[in-house]
Design a protein around this motif. Structure first.
Motif, PDB file in Angstrom:
ATOM      1  N   GLN A   1      19.948  -0.163 -24.373  1.00 28.73           N
ATOM      2  CA  GLN A   1      18.535  -0.502 -24.591  1.00 28.73           C
ATOM      3  C   GLN A   1      18.268  -1.987 -24.442  1.00 28.73           C
ATOM      4  O   GLN A   1      17.230  -2.399 -23.952  1.00 28.73           O
ATOM      5  CB  GLN A   1      18.108  -0.067 -25.989  1.00 28.73           C
TER       6      GLN A   1
ATOM      7  N   GLU B   1      15.212   2.303 -17.554  1.00 28.67           N
ATOM      8  CA  GLU B   1      16.011   1.280 -18.209  1.00 28.67           C
ATOM      9  C   GLU B   1      16.624   0.279 -17.257  1.00 28.67           C
ATOM     10  O   GLU B   1      16.905  -0.859 -17.625  1.00 28.67           O
ATOM     11  CB  GLU B   1      17.140   1.934 -19.005  1.00 28.67           C
TER      12      GLU B   1
ATOM     13  N   GLN C   1      26.618   4.861 -30.717  1.00 27.48           N
ATOM     14  CA  GLN C   1      25.475   4.058 -31.160  1.00 27.48           C
ATOM     15  C   GLN C   1      25.492   2.669 -30.530  1.00 27.48           C
ATOM     16  O   GLN C   1      24.453   2.132 -30.153  1.00 27.48           O
ATOM     17  CB  GLN C   1      25.477   3.935 -32.683  1.00 27.48           C
ATOM     18  N   ALA C   2      26.678   2.108 -30.417  1.00 25.07           N
ATOM     19  CA  ALA C   2      26.779   0.781 -29.806  1.00 25.07           C
ATOM     20  C   ALA C   2      26.390   0.864 -28.336  1.00 25.07           C
ATOM     21  O   ALA C   2      25.751  -0.038 -27.791  1.00 25.07           O
ATOM     22  CB  ALA C   2      28.203   0.257 -29.952  1.00 25.07           C
TER      23      ALA C   2
ATOM     24  N   SER D   1       7.435   2.794 -16.622  1.00 27.05           N
ATOM     25  CA  SER D   1       7.964   3.739 -17.620  1.00 27.05           C
ATOM     26  C   SER D   1       8.983   3.073 -18.541  1.00 27.05           C
ATOM     27  O   SER D   1       9.896   2.397 -18.093  1.00 27.05           O
ATOM     28  CB  SER D   1       8.638   4.916 -16.911  1.00 27.05           C
ATOM     29  N   PRO D   2       8.834   3.280 -19.836  1.00 20.04           N
ATOM     30  CA  PRO D   2       9.811   2.707 -20.784  1.00 20.04           C
ATOM     31  C   PRO D   2      11.195   3.330 -20.622  1.00 20.04           C
ATOM     32  O   PRO D   2      12.179   2.760 -21.081  1.00 20.04           O
ATOM     33  CB  PRO D   2       9.247   3.075 -22.165  1.00 20.04           C
ATOM     34  N   LEU D   3      11.257   4.500 -19.996  1.00 18.69           N
ATOM     35  CA  LEU D   3      12.571   5.119 -19.827  1.00 18.69           C
ATOM     36  C   LEU D   3      13.286   4.592 -18.582  1.00 18.69           C
ATOM     37  O   LEU D   3      14.429   4.923 -18.341  1.00 18.69           O
ATOM     38  CB  LEU D   3      12.444   6.637 -19.735  1.00 18.69           C
TER      39      LEU D   3
ATOM     40  N   GLU E   1      31.408   2.998 -28.589  1.00 15.60           N
ATOM     41  CA  GLU E   1      31.031   4.097 -29.483  1.00 15.60           C
ATOM     42  C   GLU E   1      29.541   4.391 -29.255  1.00 15.60           C
ATOM     43  O   GLU E   1      28.767   3.512 -28.891  1.00 15.60           O
ATOM     44  CB  GLU E   1      31.318   3.650 -30.921  1.00 15.60           C
TER      45      GLU E   1
ATOM     46  N   LEU F   1      24.254   3.052 -27.040  1.00 12.64           N
ATOM     47  CA  LEU F   1      22.797   3.174 -26.954  1.00 12.64           C
ATOM     48  C   LEU F   1      22.133   1.809 -27.121  1.00 12.64           C
ATOM     49  O   LEU F   1      21.203   1.453 -26.384  1.00 12.64           O
ATOM     50  CB  LEU F   1      22.273   4.121 -28.039  1.00 12.64           C
ATOM     51  N   GLU F   2      22.636   1.035 -28.090  1.00 14.10           N
ATOM     52  CA  GLU F   2      22.043  -0.255 -28.348  1.00 14.10           C
ATOM     53  C   GLU F   2      22.217  -1.186 -27.148  1.00 14.10           C
ATOM     54  O   GLU F   2      21.268  -1.825 -26.691  1.00 14.10           O
ATOM     55  CB  GLU F   2      22.682  -0.876 -29.596  1.00 14.10           C
TER      56      GLU F   2
END
Ligand SMILES: Nc1ncnc2c1ncn2[C@@H]1O[C@H](COP(=O)(O)OP(=O)(O)O)[C@@H](O)[C@H]1O
Ligand code: SF4
Ligand SMILES: [Mg+2]
Lengths: 316, 534, 341
Positions: B426, B457, B419-420, B453-455, B417, B422-423
């Protein structure tokens, strides 16, 4: 009566507190955060910190919860983390559409199920009773989503009779007919399952009542069929139905969420889903409290209605 | 009696049905000069500085005009509120000339002051958007302002932002920054409305929900929550009043319903993401026109290089895995041809893009050999995460799993899902990730590929790439700069940090009554003031 | 000569059951003259209720009623439901055994008393109220104003039965069918209700069919009595004759075990309800399994209901009033009977 009320209100408060605490814990346990919406903010952790600070999300959880509780008790549901708007406003903007849809559907499903259920009970075992019974079987098991899409395909796409989306034609003067046209399909979708569900109970209830001795008395008095039905049968059959309706309301509400999506109905459904997905805590908290509150309220109303229909019941 | 009642009910139902079917025959055609477009969701904010979702971005593009705009084909910056500019001191200063007589919708003049104010808001310590850290901190004095400004208002001055006169803004940078011009595609806010509002409060300010004073081609007139927004043409728009008088931005989350509304004449445009499966049917409909254009986003399958002790630390392994997927088939089968295979971080339309450049082509044999050479002949397991609800990405995940199994690598797919997802992404809690990347108008590779860069990932780090990226940032000459990016691309691709999957086309469906519809890769409502409806 | 108010010919009630049809009442014929009070006595399950309900076609949908019922010369069973309703409650009132279950729990007793008047006389609720109050006070209920607003569950058993009676009398019917009006009550209340019925009997020109399993109750009120067993009438006669000289062995056992005014659920030796379904009904006399005087012929064919003795005045009519259904009293059987078995 008063002790009854205060006991019920006490229960309600416990339930609401429990719901709010549970929601709060669950929201905080679930992965994700509302500021994830802007991944580029990661470039700037101080902006995230500032963002959280401005919304008091940097406080310890118990502090957050109690300040939420305190505000809620003062009627302040807080500010949505996503919409930056008072949650109360967000809710009030969406409640009317949902009420319109669920209200009409409840009404329609009762208008359908009471006559059909009564008919079915009076003609138990007849051909039409069997037709109605198979409808109730089918109606309960049809998924809202599927039925909605099917109706849209038929009535909007194929016959082009009815609109596929929305609550009214945009840019048109107010027209009742236009509203009704938009309301028709979602109401049908939402009513089918409820009506099917209610019919079973009306049928069983009326069947039970017409076996009762006092119906023989009523007939022995020479009363007309309608008088017997309305005054003697339905009043008694209404009792279990009240409970059934109040227990069914949460399902109706859940069904409305899906139906709203299918028919692009501007009610609570989309907000609830998006608030949950985006971890908009204040919104989710308010929604859950509201739903829990309404369920408790409906139960109370059902009990009171019950008492007003059944003189044998006195609440103490 | 019962029979009578049943009869009455039946008759009533019949009458209602008849009434509906008669009245239903004349489904309303829109009056002239009215455009109804659909959207899958509602905007969240109408303040351009806080836009974080596509729906808000779309509506904001009706209401607000930016200083500059990029061309839909060349992506070069073109005049908007600013009609002319000069870049001096080897790229350190920008002299922006605003059009004369620009007005806010309340009749107040729109000037360089408003632009300066908006820049100060974005650099303010209380500002919670991302613009400062991504774009504007190189302005002289911006860092100081951001760290030390001690008023809650966006007042005071930033040294590098000078309002020369009403129509001229001078911006000075610490050093040359090649992409900076593209950063000027921001929409200024009216200082006379928000100048006295503490910056911390602007996001939640009434203005962000209902901007009364705007600068774009359309003015907000009505907003029925989750139902529609009605916008009317701005008679004082600097390009002249738009041709189409009214726009209804209809919120219809059900995609099938959008299509039916379009076919039934209740919609003139579905601006984004028409379902690919439906396109074929629609193309046969003479009332419907299908448009498609490349976008500045791509989907990729990334290798997590931050995790230690995984085979993905080894460049050879990543290279081998880059050889197993048949991306041509993916584009044909899953995207139905609405897209292009991508071979590196530079995307079509960007000036350094080289259509000749190719990376790995599918070669299972070679991949297996490499894995053997690196000592992984017994295979290994990898966890792949993908977000739920994106059919194309989920299919790509399945195709990759299938291909990997043929070289002995077991891929475990986790569909998460949003949000999960994204978490997990990250926290680096994955080996493989399928995700999307927006590149922006400028080919700058800093955000995704610079090791700091923090982006970035995936944890890609190559000093040579860092060097090239930094060099390109200060190289103002376009051909020279393009050459550097192509070099960087060679190095990056050779390191195989990800499998570039494809750039997807945006597919739009419009009524054939709509003319001059010219979607931009980043904005379907590009030059909407030129659109016409027959 | 006056015509009978009610004339029942060959009445039958068949209940549809899973096992098949069950004849709860079979071949009952009798007459009731105006002002007459007739008892119908039999043990529980003998078909008394079925018989009395069937007079107005009130048996449940599973019960099929056969035969003819003439009320005032009109065969009411052949009337359409619509016309039959005009007789129910208006010409013929009914009192039921169990006032608790036969009163609607969710309606005030006021409404329940008033509604037949509103229905039949087309008067307003206000007018009906006047008469309801009068009726209640006639029934000896004090505080009738308040009682009108009460619900059945708030009333005591005695009051409930009085309400039932008021309801049945509301439209001043010409015939009252009282189905075990005292059975559910305790002894003192029973006595009160009987007194009440006696008063009503004296005050109004109404005929009464009093159904009971209790001969004593019937003796208090009735002129004439019919004894029922297993869905059949087995003996009829004047109440005094029956007590003095019960003919049928069943009647005899009833009279013997009914020494005083005592409300014990008395029982005959043998099973309670004679037959529970069709196949249990024996060939021959239905009473044979419990009869002390059973003989071979009793098992062969069923005896018919035979007139005994001469004619006499029944109500206003000169007619046979003593009948019995037993082989012992059939023509030419009397002598044989004297022989030991
Ligand atoms: N609704 C019914 N369905 C089936 N059988 C019934 C029904 N009502 C009564 N009976 C049967 O008919 C017989 C007579 O019953 P009833 O008239 O109530 O007897 P009584 O009133 O003398 O006690 C009984 O055996 C009873 O089981
Ligand atoms: S006919 Fe025979 S069995 Fe029947 S009652 Fe008379 S004596 Fe008894
Ligand atoms: Mg009985």
């Amino acid at each position: 009566m008063y002790p009854f009320f205060s006991r019920r209100i006490f229960h309600a408060i416990i339930v609401l507190l429990g719901v709010s605490l549970l929601t709060f814990v669950m929201m905080n346990l679930a992965p994700g955060d509302p500021y994830h919406l802007d991944p580029e903010l990661r470039f700037n952790p101080e902006a995230v910190a500032r963002w959280k600070e401005l919304r008091q999300l940097d406080q310890p959880l118990h502090v957050q919860y109690f300040s939420w509780l305190k505000n809620m008790l003062q009627g302040d549901f807080g500010i949505s983390l996503v919409h930056n708007k008072p949650v109360w406003e967000l809710m009030m903007e969406r409640v009317p559409a949902t009420l319109l849809l669920t209200g009409t559907s409840l009404l329609v499903s009762l208008l359908i199920s009471i006559p059909l259920g009564v008919f079915s009970a009076l003609r138990k075992g007849s051909f039409w009773d069997q037709v109605i019974s198979s409808f109730t079987l089918g109606g309960v098991s049809i998924p809202n989503f599927w039925l909605g899409m099917l109706l849209i395909l038929f009535f909007s796409y194929h016959f082009k009779w009815l609109p596929a989306a929305g609550m009214r034609t945009v840019g048109m003067e107010f027209s009742l007919l236009d509203y009704l046209k938009h309301l028709l399909l979602p109401t049908v979708v939402l009513s089918v399952a409820s009506a099917a569900y209610f019919i079973r109970y009306v049928r069983a209830g009326v069947w039970e009542v017409i076996q009762q001795d006092y119906i023989i008395t009523a007939r022995a008095k020479g009363l007309g069929d309608m008088t017997i039905l309305l005054r003697h049968v339905l009043r008694n059959a209404a009792l279990p139905l009240i409970t059934v309706i109040s227990l069914h309301l949460p399902y109706l509400f859940t069904g409305a969420m899906l139906t709203e999506y299918v028919f692009s109905w501007p009610g609570m459904g989309r907000w609830i889903v998006s608030a949950t997905l985006s971890r908009d805590y204040p919104s989710v908290m308010a929604i859950n409290i509201m739903v829990a509150f309404l369920v408790t309220l409906f139960n109370l109303v059902a009990d009171l209605l019950y008492a007003s229909f059944d003189p044998r019941i006195k609440y103490r | 009696m019962i029979r009578k009642i049943m009869l009455i009910i039946l008759v009533l139902i019949l009458v209602l049905l008849l009434a509906f079917s008669f009245s239903g025959c004349n489904l309303e055609q829109s009056p002239d000069g009215q455009l109804r477009v659909s959207s899958l969701g509602s905007p969240i904010t109408l303040n351009p500085l806080y836009v974080r979702d596509s729906f808000s971005a779309e509506v904001v593009s009706f209401l607000f005009e930016s200083l500059l705009k990029s061309n839909k084909e060349t992506l070069e910056m073109e005049p908007a509120l600013v009609y002319d500019w000069e870049i001096k001191e080897e790229g350190r200063t920008y002299l922006l000339n605003f059009r004369e007589g620009l007005q806010w919708s309340d009749g107040e003049p729109l000037t360089a002051q408003d632009a300066a104010f908006t820049l100060r808001v974005m650099c303010h310590p209380d500002f919670t958007g991302h613009q400062y850290s991504l774009y504007f901190h190189p302005i002289v004095g911006a860092v100081e302002y951001h760290l030390e400004h001690d008023s809650s208002l966006a007042d005071g001055d930033i040294q590098g932002i000078e309002v020369i006169d009403e129509d001229t803004l001078k911006i000075t940078l610490e050093q040359a920054l090649a992409p900076f011009l593209s950063y000027l595609e921001f929409q200024p806010l009216p200082e006379h409305i928000l100048g006295e509002v503490p910056v911390a409060e602007i996001e939640g300010h009434q203005f962000s929900r209902w901007p009364e004073v705007t600068s774009g081609p359309y003015l907000l007139e009505e907003w029925e929550v989750d139902e529609y927004l009605k916008m009317t043409s701005n008679q004082d728009f600097y390009m002249g009043a738009p041709n189409i008088e009214e726009i209804y931005y209809r919120i219809i989350p059900n995609q099938e319903a959008q299509l039916i509304e379009l076919i039934n004449g209740n919609l003139e445009l579905i601006p984004t993401a028409v379902k690919l499966e439906d396109v074929e049917d629609l193309e046969e409909n003479p009332e419907v026109e299908i448009y498609s254009n490349l976008r500045l986003v791509y989907d990729y399958l990334g290798f997590n290089m931050k995790r230690e002790d995984t085979p993905l630390q080894e460049r050879e392994v990543r290279r081998a895995l880059s050889m197993i997927l048949d991306r041509e088939a993916l584009v044909e089968d899953v995207l139905l041809g609405y897209g292009e295979v991508l071979h590196g971080p530079l995307v079509p339309l960007q000036f350094p893009y080289d259509p000749e450049f190719e990376s790995f082509s599918p070669d299972l044999g070679r991949a297996e050999e490499i894995l053997e050479e690196t000592g992984y002949e017994d295979g290994f397991e990898l966890k792949l995460i993908v977000n739920a609800g994106n059919q194309v990405r989920e299919n790509a995940a399945l195709m990759f799993k299938e291909a990997a199994s043929q070289v002995g690598v077991e891929v475990n797919i986790q569909v998460l899902e949003w949000q999960a997802f994204l978490e997990a992404s990250q926290q680096g809690n994955y080996d493989l990730i399928i995700s999307g990347q927006g590149t922006g108008v400028d080919p700058d590779l800093t955000f995704n590929w610079h090791s700091q860069s923090p982006l970035n990932e995936l944890g890609y780090a190559n000093p040579r790439v860092d060097e090239l990226i930094e060099e390109a940032l200060v190289t103002m000459e376009e051909e020279e700069r393009a050459e550097i990016y192509r070099q960087a691309q060679e190095v990056i691709v050779a390191d195989a940090p990800m499998i570039w999957l494809y750039t997807r086309e945006a597919v739009h469906a419009a009524s054939s009554r709509l003319d001059n519809f010219t979607p931009h890769p980043e904005n379907a409502f590009y030059k909407i003031y030129q659109w016409e409806i027959e | 000569m006056e015509k009978p108010l009610l004339e029942v010919k060959d009445l039958a009630v068949n209940f549809k059951r899973e096992e098949g049809f069950f004849k709860a009442v079979e071949g009952i014929s009798f007459k009731i003259w105006p002002r007459e009070v007739v008892g119908l006595v039999g043990e529980s399950g003998s078909g008394k209720t079925a018989a009395s309900l069937s007079l107005l076609n009130l048996t449940s949908s599973r019960g099929k009623v056969g035969g003819e019922v003439f009320f005032d010369g009109v065969n009411i069973l052949t009337l359409p439901e619509r016309k039959l309703k005009k007789f129910r409650g208006r010409q013929i009132g009914v009192i039921f055994q169990e006032p608790m279950t036969f009163l609607n729990p969710v309606l005030t007793i006021g409404v329940q008393i008033m509604e037949p008047m509103v229905e039949h006389w087309k008067i307003s609720w206000g007018q009906a109220r006047e008469r309801a109050l009068y009726l209640l006070s006639e029934m000896g209920i004090k505080d009738s104003e308040r009682r009108m607003k009460e619900y059945p569950h708030q009333l005591s058993g005695g009051i409930r039965q009085r309400v039932m009676i008021s309801m049945a009398l509301a439209c001043s019917p010409r015939l009252l069918i009282a189905d075990e009006p005292t059975t559910a009550l305790d002894v003192t209340l029973q006595y009160q209700i009987i007194e009440l019925l006696r008063r009503i009997r004296e005050k109004t020109p109404m005929a009464i069919l009093l159904v009971s399993h209790d001969l004593e109750v019937v003796r208090e009120l009735c002129d004439r009595v019919m004894i029922m067993y297993g869905g059949r009438i087995v003996e009829t006669g004047g109440i005094r004759e029956i007590f003095k000289d019960p003919l049928h062995p069943y009647t005899r056992s009833l009279v013997e075990v009914s020494p005083s005014f005592e409300r014990v659920a008395w029982r005959l030796p043998g099973e309670d309800a004679p037959f529970s379904y069709q196949s249990n009904i024996p060939a021959g006399c239905r009473f044979q399994h419990r009869c002390s005087r059973v003989s071979r012929e009793c098992k062969g064919a069923e005896p018919s209901l035979k007139e005994i003795g001469g004619k006499g005045w029944i109500g206003n009519s000169f007619s046979f009033h003593r009948q019995v259904r037993c082989w012992k009293y059939q023509e030419g059987a009397l002598e044989k009977d004297e022989k030991p078995l």
